[in-house]
Design a protein around this motif. Structure first.
Motif, PDB file in Angstrom:
ATOM      1  N   LYS A  34      -6.451  -7.950   5.360  1.00 54.78           N
ATOM      2  CA  LYS A  34      -5.325  -7.194   4.799  1.00 54.78           C
ATOM      3  C   LYS A  34      -5.021  -7.649   3.362  1.00 54.78           C
ATOM      4  O   LYS A  34      -4.873  -6.825   2.449  1.00 54.78           O
ATOM      5  CB  LYS A  34      -4.091  -7.389   5.692  1.00 54.78           C
ATOM      6  N   LEU A  35      -4.946  -8.969   3.149  1.00 56.19           N
ATOM      7  CA  LEU A  35      -4.682  -9.478   1.799  1.00 56.19           C
ATOM      8  C   LEU A  35      -5.848  -9.192   0.855  1.00 56.19           C
ATOM      9  O   LEU A  35      -5.634  -8.912  -0.322  1.00 56.19           O
ATOM     10  CB  LEU A  35      -4.382 -10.982   1.846  1.00 56.19           C
ATOM     11  N   ALA A  36      -7.066  -9.270   1.358  1.00 54.76           N
ATOM     12  CA  ALA A  36      -8.246  -8.983   0.525  1.00 54.76           C
ATOM     13  C   ALA A  36      -8.198  -7.545   0.009  1.00 54.76           C
ATOM     14  O   ALA A  36      -8.455  -7.287  -1.169  1.00 54.76           O
ATOM     15  CB  ALA A  36      -9.523  -9.238   1.304  1.00 54.76           C
ATOM     16  N   LYS A  37      -7.847  -6.602   0.883  1.00 57.27           N
ATOM     17  CA  LYS A  37      -7.735  -5.196   0.470  1.00 57.27           C
ATOM     18  C   LYS A  37      -6.659  -5.026  -0.591  1.00 57.27           C
ATOM     19  O   LYS A  37      -6.845  -4.305  -1.577  1.00 57.27           O
ATOM     20  CB  LYS A  37      -7.420  -4.315   1.688  1.00 57.27           C
ATOM     21  N   LYS A  38      -5.532  -5.713  -0.391  1.00 54.76           N
ATOM     22  CA  LYS A  38      -4.420  -5.623  -1.345  1.00 54.76           C
ATOM     23  C   LYS A  38      -4.831  -6.210  -2.702  1.00 54.76           C
ATOM     24  O   LYS A  38      -4.548  -5.631  -3.753  1.00 54.76           O
ATOM     25  CB  LYS A  38      -3.210  -6.369  -0.779  1.00 54.76           C
ATOM     26  N   MET A  39      -5.526  -7.352  -2.701  1.00 52.78           N
ATOM     27  CA  MET A  39      -5.966  -7.976  -3.956  1.00 52.78           C
ATOM     28  C   MET A  39      -6.961  -7.081  -4.689  1.00 52.78           C
ATOM     29  O   MET A  39      -6.916  -6.969  -5.912  1.00 52.78           O
ATOM     30  CB  MET A  39      -6.576  -9.355  -3.688  1.00 52.78           C
ATOM     31  N   LYS A  40      -7.859  -6.446  -3.934  1.00 52.57           N
ATOM     32  CA  LYS A  40      -8.835  -5.545  -4.562  1.00 52.57           C
ATOM     33  C   LYS A  40      -8.139  -4.362  -5.226  1.00 52.57           C
ATOM     34  O   LYS A  40      -8.556  -3.898  -6.281  1.00 52.57           O
ATOM     35  CB  LYS A  40      -9.859  -5.061  -3.526  1.00 52.57           C
ATOM     36  N   LEU A  41      -7.077  -3.873  -4.599  1.00 54.70           N
ATOM     37  CA  LEU A  41      -6.300  -2.785  -5.200  1.00 54.70           C
ATOM     38  C   LEU A  41      -5.623  -3.256  -6.488  1.00 54.70           C
ATOM     39  O   LEU A  41      -5.717  -2.604  -7.526  1.00 54.70           O
ATOM     40  CB  LEU A  41      -5.221  -2.309  -4.221  1.00 54.70           C
ATOM     41  N   ILE A  42      -4.936  -4.372  -6.395  1.00 56.17           N
ATOM     42  CA  ILE A  42      -4.164  -4.890  -7.538  1.00 56.17           C
ATOM     43  C   ILE A  42      -5.058  -5.152  -8.744  1.00 56.17           C
ATOM     44  O   ILE A  42      -4.670  -4.886  -9.879  1.00 56.17           O
ATOM     45  CB  ILE A  42      -3.386  -6.157  -7.132  1.00 56.17           C
ATOM     46  N   ARG A  43      -6.276  -5.669  -8.521  1.00 52.94           N
ATOM     47  CA  ARG A  43      -7.144  -6.055  -9.650  1.00 52.94           C
ATOM     48  C   ARG A  43      -7.574  -4.858 -10.495  1.00 52.94           C
ATOM     49  O   ARG A  43      -8.044  -5.011 -11.610  1.00 52.94           O
ATOM     50  CB  ARG A  43      -8.364  -6.818  -9.161  1.00 52.94           C
ATOM     51  N   CYS A  46      -4.291  -0.760  -8.935  1.00 50.11           N
ATOM     52  CA  CYS A  46      -3.971  -0.120  -7.635  1.00 50.11           C
ATOM     53  C   CYS A  46      -4.579   1.277  -7.514  1.00 50.11           C
ATOM     54  O   CYS A  46      -4.013   2.167  -6.871  1.00 50.11           O
ATOM     55  CB  CYS A  46      -2.465  -0.090  -7.388  1.00 50.11           C
ATOM     56  N   GLN A  47      -5.737   1.425  -8.117  1.00 55.96           N
ATOM     57  CA  GLN A  47      -6.419   2.728  -8.092  1.00 55.96           C
ATOM     58  C   GLN A  47      -7.150   2.904  -6.758  1.00 55.96           C
ATOM     59  O   GLN A  47      -7.982   2.092  -6.392  1.00 55.96           O
ATOM     60  CB  GLN A  47      -7.413   2.796  -9.256  1.00 55.96           C
ATOM     61  N   ILE A  48      -6.819   3.984  -6.022  1.00 59.25           N
ATOM     62  CA  ILE A  48      -7.478   4.239  -4.735  1.00 59.25           C
ATOM     63  C   ILE A  48      -8.656   5.194  -4.880  1.00 59.25           C
ATOM     64  O   ILE A  48      -9.580   5.169  -4.095  1.00 59.25           O
ATOM     65  CB  ILE A  48      -6.477   4.741  -3.657  1.00 59.25           C
ATOM     66  N   LYS A  49      -8.606   6.044  -5.900  1.00 53.27           N
ATOM     67  CA  LYS A  49      -9.754   6.840  -6.328  1.00 53.27           C
ATOM     68  C   LYS A  49      -9.519   7.188  -7.787  1.00 53.27           C
ATOM     69  O   LYS A  49      -8.432   6.954  -8.316  1.00 53.27           O
ATOM     70  CB  LYS A  49      -9.964   8.070  -5.442  1.00 53.27           C
ATOM     71  N   LYS A  50     -10.498   7.717  -8.463  1.00 52.80           N
ATOM     72  CA  LYS A  50     -10.402   7.947  -9.908  1.00 52.80           C
ATOM     73  C   LYS A  50      -9.097   8.653 -10.277  1.00 52.80           C
ATOM     74  O   LYS A  50      -8.793   9.717  -9.757  1.00 52.80           O
ATOM     75  CB  LYS A  50     -11.610   8.750 -10.400  1.00 52.80           C
ATOM     76  N   ASN A  51      -8.337   7.976 -11.149  1.00 48.95           N
ATOM     77  CA  ASN A  51      -7.065   8.468 -11.680  1.00 48.95           C
ATOM     78  C   ASN A  51      -5.962   8.657 -10.637  1.00 48.95           C
ATOM     79  O   ASN A  51      -4.996   9.364 -10.880  1.00 48.95           O
ATOM     80  CB  ASN A  51      -7.267   9.772 -12.471  1.00 48.95           C
ATOM     81  N   VAL A  52      -6.097   8.042  -9.489  1.00 45.66           N
ATOM     82  CA  VAL A  52      -5.044   8.071  -8.467  1.00 45.66           C
ATOM     83  C   VAL A  52      -4.660   6.616  -8.162  1.00 45.66           C
ATOM     84  O   VAL A  52      -5.481   5.845  -7.669  1.00 45.66           O
ATOM     85  CB  VAL A  52      -5.496   8.789  -7.174  1.00 45.66           C
ATOM     86  N   HIS A  53      -3.392   6.301  -8.466  1.00 44.70           N
ATOM     87  CA  HIS A  53      -2.916   4.924  -8.321  1.00 44.70           C
ATOM     88  C   HIS A  53      -1.829   4.840  -7.258  1.00 44.70           C
ATOM     89  O   HIS A  53      -0.894   5.632  -7.245  1.00 44.70           O
ATOM     90  CB  HIS A  53      -2.394   4.406  -9.665  1.00 44.70           C
ATOM     91  N   LYS A  54      -1.957   3.836  -6.395  1.00 41.71           N
ATOM     92  CA  LYS A  54      -1.072   3.661  -5.255  1.00 41.71           C
ATOM     93  C   LYS A  54       0.146   2.798  -5.601  1.00 41.71           C
ATOM     94  O   LYS A  54       1.096   2.716  -4.832  1.00 41.71           O
ATOM     95  CB  LYS A  54      -1.883   3.010  -4.138  1.00 41.71           C
ATOM     96  N   GLY A  55       0.123   2.131  -6.732  1.00 38.43           N
ATOM     97  CA  GLY A  55       1.209   1.231  -7.131  1.00 38.43           C
ATOM     98  C   GLY A  55       0.943   0.664  -8.508  1.00 38.43           C
ATOM     99  O   GLY A  55       0.145   1.217  -9.272  1.00 38.43           O
ATOM    100  N   ILE A  56       1.606  -0.435  -8.815  1.00 42.19           N
ATOM    101  CA  ILE A  56       1.428  -1.091 -10.111  1.00 42.19           C
ATOM    102  C   ILE A  56       0.484  -2.269  -9.909  1.00 42.19           C
ATOM    103  O   ILE A  56       0.693  -3.101  -9.034  1.00 42.19           O
ATOM    104  CB  ILE A  56       2.778  -1.578 -10.678  1.00 42.19           C
ATOM    105  N   GLY A  57      -0.556  -2.318 -10.713  1.00 43.96           N
ATOM    106  CA  GLY A  57      -1.527  -3.399 -10.581  1.00 43.96           C
ATOM    107  C   GLY A  57      -1.890  -3.984 -11.930  1.00 43.96           C
ATOM    108  O   GLY A  57      -1.123  -3.904 -12.887  1.00 43.96           O
ATOM    109  N   LEU A  58      -3.054  -4.552 -12.002  1.00 41.66           N
ATOM    110  CA  LEU A  58      -3.544  -5.229 -13.208  1.00 41.66           C
ATOM    111  C   LEU A  58      -4.942  -4.739 -13.554  1.00 41.66           C
ATOM    112  O   LEU A  58      -5.619  -4.154 -12.714  1.00 41.66           O
ATOM    113  CB  LEU A  58      -3.635  -6.743 -12.947  1.00 41.66           C
ATOM    114  N   ASN A  59      -5.372  -5.051 -14.752  1.00 38.48           N
ATOM    115  CA  ASN A  59      -6.777  -4.923 -15.100  1.00 38.48           C
ATOM    116  C   ASN A  59      -7.323  -6.344 -15.021  1.00 38.48           C
ATOM    117  O   ASN A  59      -7.325  -7.074 -15.991  1.00 38.48           O
ATOM    118  CB  ASN A  59      -6.944  -4.331 -16.492  1.00 38.48           C
TER     119      ASN A  59
END
Length: 194
Positions: A34-43, A46-59
């Protein structure tokens, strides 16, 4: 080694680290899917597919060049850690023979230090710095002010006696895993004359 790992722990691949890349880099580790999936999103914002973001993340992705450098260095990492350990032990042995002014990092028997630096603790650090500058010996002081006293950390106005003492007494020298015997002798001879 310990099994008391936190839910997430991080490491830096800063260029001066024993396992460092040639630019910025780091990694996060977890045993939790669960945490691994969340970290992958944040990095990746929070992009789940091209130009669709689920939250605020980082580059915060490690670029391909840095990853290639790290993969190459991983092949010799254990060898270099062992070389660093031998060099640090040799430096300590030579300094202990000649001086009792210096105190060294203690590493528990069941653990191993990466020896990213060679830290020495001494009560007369300021006087020692003058000596080092005069003799053109490079050194670093990584935390002249404890981190807990930096803005944003010291919300509770605590005082950590041991941290304060170490921050006033510690000084670090670089460790090169390929340091020759003559370089070790030259370095320790300069230090022991303090």
């Amino acid at each position: 080694y310990t099994t008391n790992f936190p839910d997430i722990f991080c490491t830096s691949f800063f260029p001066t680290k024993p396992l460092g890349c040639y630019g910025d880099g780091g990694a996060c580790f977890t045993n939790s899917t669960k945490l691994a999936k969340k970290m992958k999103l944040i990095r990746n914002h929070c992009q789940i597919k091209k130009n669709v973001h689920k939250g605020i993340g980082l580059n915060a992705r490690l670029d391909t060049l840095q990853a290639a450098i790290l993969l190459s260095k991983l092949k010799i990492f254990e060898k270099e850690i062992n070389l660093r350990e031998k060099i640090v032990l040799e430096i300590k042995k030579k300094l202990i023979k000649k001086s009792n002014k210096f105190k060294f990092q203690k590493v528990e028997k069941n653990l191993k230090s990466a020896n990213a630096q060679f830290p020495i603790k001494l009560k007369t650090r300021n006087k020692f710095i003058v000596y080092l500058k005069k003799n053109k010996i490079g050194y670093s002081i990584f935390y002249p002010k404890p981190i807990y006293k930096q803005k944003g950390y010291n919300e509770k106005k605590i005082f950590l006696k041991n941290v304060e003492k170490v921050c006033k007494e510690i000084i670090c020298f670089p460790v090169n895993p390929y340091m020759s015997k003559s370089e070790i002798i030259r370095f320790t001879n300069k230090l022991k004359n303090f």
